[in-house]
Design a protein around this motif. Structure first.
Motif: not given
Length: 318
Positions: A303-314
């Protein structure tokens, strides 16, 4: 595990850890043991809609059980998929998904790296090959707005691997520019300095841009948008006979279209491309474990709008 399983549910108070009944698969369903989930803007949109819901529309895991009519997978198979927006999401220990929208997990990726791919891959694939109707012989120039985002990253890779297009990305930060170039973009421009004479535009942010798109597109060009801006006026596109397309990767599963299995086929095709080294995972941030606190952190990052690529929870690495 018994009759209940751990899950994370979205409530008016935020994300919460709960126990839910173990779901039984329907005739075409896989029951998947979820090993990793990716967070996308759709999670935030659904959460804003209110009500208690299990979110999570990007997953990788192992098939535990199958429905009576399943023919594509068997228990023990490793899979990746995005699921359907009208069913509970994958933020749970066990998850049900129709086999026709599931692909085999790339053998060269772990579960976290695989979970970064399905939703954005399907969106990018449908943009290029269903909306724009491109193929291996297609040429011209494709402008990818938001090139370092989840979908933009896959549009670049698939366009380079499977078409003859010249691919130009847009990005505003050095980190984003480098990411897009590393994925294969021929060039990267600033959001405020878009090039003239392009044939195709992929747009994740369309509001207020239609007149500019009409200026920079060639006659007969095309736009595919994935956002939903209110009051969109498309009349400026008419003089150049520019076509405008919407893309929603949940359409096939929402309406149970006769060609649902196309999503299975394309995910398998991309798994082959990944294993051949032609496509790479867009995972940039891995968090553990799969619980409400970690998923809340991941949501805040997206939601911060500054992601590069993806965040994964594993699940934690063993």
């Amino acid at each position: 595990m018994g009759t209940n399983m751990p899950a994370v549910i979205s409530t008016s108070r935020g994300l919460e850890d709960v126990e839910l009944p173990v779901p039984a698969p329907g005739p075409r369903d896989l029951q998947v043991r979820v090993r990793a989930v990716s967070v996308n803007p759709v999670d935030h949109k659904v959460r804003r809609g209110g009500g208690d819901k299990v979110l999570g529309w990007d997953a990788a895991g192992e098939v535990v059980a199958v429905g009576s009519e399943v023919s594509l997978f068997a228990p023990g198979d490793e899979v990746y998929y995005a699921g359907s927006i009208d069913r509970p999401g994958a933020n749970s220990r066990l998850h049900l998904v129709d086999e026709r929208i599931v692909g085999r997990k790339p053998r060269s990726l772990d579960f976290a790296a695989a979970a970064a791919l399905p939703l954005t891959t399907i969106t990018a694939w449908e943009t290029l090959f269903d909306r724009f109707r491109l193929d291996a012989g297609s040429t011209g120039t494709l402008l990818v707005l938001g090139a370092a985002g989840g979908v933009g990253s896959m549009v670049i890779q698939l366009a380079r691997a499977l078409t003859g297009l010249t691919v130009i990305g847009s990005a505003s930060r050095d980190e984003s520019r480098k990411w897009a170039l590393d994925l294969g973009a021929h060039d990267v421009v600033d959001h405020h300095d878009l090039p003239e004479g392009v044939d195709y535009i992929f747009s994740p942010s369309t509001a207020g841009r239609i007149e500019r798109f009409a200026e920079i597109l060639r006659p007969g060009g095309a736009i595919t948008a994935i956002d939903e801006p209110e009051g969109l006026d498309l009349l400026p596109l008419k003089a150049k006979s520019i076509s405008f397309h919407w893309e929603l990767m949940f359409t096939r599963s929402l309406f149970q279209t006769p060609d649902m299995i196309v999503q299975h086929d394309l995910l398998d095709r991309v798994a082959d491309l990944v294993d051949a080294g032609a496509i790479r995972s867009t995972l940039t941030t891995r968090l553990s474990p799969i619980d409400a606190a970690t998923l809340t952190r991941a949501h805040e990052m997206v939601e911060g709008g500054h992601m590069v690529g993806k965040v994964v929870v594993a699940e934690p690495l063993e």
